[in-house]
Design an enzyme around this catalytic site. Structure first.
Site, PDB file in Angstrom:
ATOM      1  N   LYS A  58     -33.345 -75.275  52.487  1.00  0.00           N
ATOM      2  CA  LYS A  58     -33.367 -76.716  52.196  1.00  0.00           C
ATOM      3  C   LYS A  58     -32.667 -77.484  53.314  1.00  0.00           C
ATOM      4  O   LYS A  58     -33.171 -78.501  53.786  1.00  0.00           O
ATOM      5  CB  LYS A  58     -32.671 -76.998  50.853  1.00  0.00           C
ATOM      6  CG  LYS A  58     -33.525 -76.644  49.646  1.00  0.00           C
ATOM      7  CD  LYS A  58     -32.711 -76.672  48.359  1.00  0.00           C
ATOM      8  CE  LYS A  58     -33.533 -76.094  47.212  1.00  0.00           C
ATOM      9  NZ  LYS A  58     -32.742 -75.768  46.029  1.00  0.00           N
ATOM     10  N   GLN A 102     -27.409 -76.711  42.969  1.00  0.00           N
ATOM     11  CA  GLN A 102     -28.253 -75.515  42.830  1.00  0.00           C
ATOM     12  C   GLN A 102     -27.959 -74.799  41.516  1.00  0.00           C
ATOM     13  O   GLN A 102     -26.802 -74.551  41.167  1.00  0.00           O
ATOM     14  CB  GLN A 102     -28.001 -74.583  44.030  1.00  0.00           C
ATOM     15  CG  GLN A 102     -28.873 -73.355  44.077  1.00  0.00           C
ATOM     16  CD  GLN A 102     -30.351 -73.652  44.350  1.00  0.00           C
ATOM     17  OE1 GLN A 102     -30.690 -74.633  44.999  1.00  0.00           O
ATOM     18  NE2 GLN A 102     -31.229 -72.808  43.837  1.00  0.00           N
ATOM     19  N   ASP A 125     -33.727 -83.774  41.941  1.00  0.00           N
ATOM     20  CA  ASP A 125     -34.291 -82.668  41.159  1.00  0.00           C
ATOM     21  C   ASP A 125     -35.057 -83.197  39.948  1.00  0.00           C
ATOM     22  O   ASP A 125     -35.835 -82.452  39.333  1.00  0.00           O
ATOM     23  CB  ASP A 125     -33.160 -81.778  40.621  1.00  0.00           C
ATOM     24  CG  ASP A 125     -32.989 -80.493  41.417  1.00  0.00           C
ATOM     25  OD1 ASP A 125     -33.992 -79.986  41.955  1.00  0.00           O
ATOM     26  OD2 ASP A 125     -31.855 -79.998  41.475  1.00  0.00           O
TER      27      ASP A 125
HETATM   28  N1  GUN Z   1     -32.834 -73.150  40.974  1.00  0.00           N
HETATM   29  C1  GUN Z   1     -34.119 -72.732  40.977  1.00  0.00           C
HETATM   30  N2  GUN Z   1     -34.963 -73.759  41.180  1.00  0.00           N
HETATM   31  C2  GUN Z   1     -34.196 -74.866  41.308  1.00  0.00           C
HETATM   32  C3  GUN Z   1     -34.494 -76.226  41.559  1.00  0.00           C
HETATM   33  O1  GUN Z   1     -35.653 -76.652  41.675  1.00  0.00           O
HETATM   34  N3  GUN Z   1     -33.412 -77.047  41.620  1.00  0.00           N
HETATM   35  C4  GUN Z   1     -32.142 -76.606  41.476  1.00  0.00           C
HETATM   36  N4  GUN Z   1     -31.155 -77.513  41.541  1.00  0.00           N
HETATM   37  N5  GUN Z   1     -31.843 -75.347  41.252  1.00  0.00           N
HETATM   38  C5  GUN Z   1     -32.859 -74.480  41.175  1.00  0.00           C
END
Ligand code: GUN
Length: 301
Positions: A58, A102, A125
């Protein structure tokens, strides 16, 4: 029949190019408030290896499209109060337009409380209860990245999705529920099925569009798929290496080889939904930054 492979990598590259072009325009903008550089803050608590890989990807891709990336890595033993105080600091920081914490979080932390502490305008998100509610009621929302990426690929394939019967396998807050809301808003007939549903194969066989998001390696067999259906495989499951010291490999929730002989189109794993998730995160960050500065969010379709 041999299914068309839906190339998520190519879709994601094209979306990132559009995002990068908009970021360059913002950098040269003569808006009264001045030029704008979107910024994304990613918070990682603990050392989960898969999460570390995601967070690294990311950060790299955020910088590649010209945005600022802020990484915050906290110890696995971090308490709720410390994490909440970081979120509040990021909420107040004008250089941060998007905040992603995350998941999963360590057991001592109440994930829902942390997500709902994020400023909804920075919730790239789309997990905050306000964004989930807006999506469910047809109002402008920041939409979760994985289902948004799936929808974009489906719309590129079908154009109008009206009247298609979509079966969403899985009911998580991250994928299943928002995916169902998006498909409903796109005029599909939507069935949500899950581990307690009776006769999953029969339900799946009704699907013109099947979205598998259950986290069970290769659970969806070829005879679960209606001939000519479109299959979107959200699963990313790491299988153990066959030989000690060998490399493990990734498979989806669908038995790809067998399903490809029945479906009309299918996303591969890897290279399907995964790359689109990060590209949509960048798109959401751009949207959040534009809105925060009083600009209209660009259309990236
Ligand atoms: N863990 C797995 N997929 C995601 C996501 O799309 N966002 C976040 N914040 N954590 C994750």
């Amino acid at each position: 029949m041999t299914a068309e492979i839906i190339d998520g990598k190519a879709f994601a590259a094209s979306l990132r190019t559009k995002v990068a072009a908009q970021v360059s325009l913002l950098a040269a903008d003569s808006h009264p408030d001045g030029a704008l550089q979107p910024g994304l803050a990613v918070v990682l608590v603990g050392e989960d290896p898969a999460s570390q890989v995601y967070v690294r990807n990311k950060a790299r891709q955020t910088q590649e499209v010209g945005m600022r990336s802020f990484e915050h890595r906290l110890e696995a033993t971090t308490g709720q109060a410390e994490l909440l105080s970081l979120v509040e600091r990021l909420n107040r920081d004008p250089a941060v337009h998007g905040i992603l914490v995350q998941l999963p979080l360590p057991a001592q932390i109440d994930a829902a409380a942390v997500i709902n502490a994020i400023d909804p305008a920075k919730d790239v998100d789309g997990f905050h209860i306000l964004n989930a509610g807006r999506l469910a009621t047809g109002q402008d929302a920041l939409v979760p990245c994985t289902p948004l990426g799936c929808l974009m690929m489906l719309q590129a394939r079908f154009g109008d999705l009206s009247g298609q019967h979509a079966v969403v396998l899985g009911r998580s807050n991250i994928v299943g529920k928002p995916m169902a809301q998006l498909l409903l808003a796109a005029n599909c007939t939507v069935t949500v099925a899950h581990s307690r549903s009776r006769d999953l194969p029969a339900i799946c066989r009704e699907a013109d569009i099947l979205v598998a998001a259950v986290g069970r390696p290769r659970m969806v067999a070829a005879d679960w798929i209606k001939p000519g259906a479109t299959v979107i495989d959200v699963g990313i499951n790491r299988l153990e290496p066959e030989a000690p010291g060998g490399k493990g490999w990734l498979v989806g929730d669908v038995d790809f080889e067998a399903a490809s002989r029945v479906a009309a189109a299918i996303t591969p794993v890897p290279g399907g939904v995964g790359p689109m998730t990060i590209a949509c995160l960048l798109a959401n960050t751009l949207t959040a930054a534009c809105r925060a500065s009083g600009r209209a969010a660009p259309d990236l379709q």
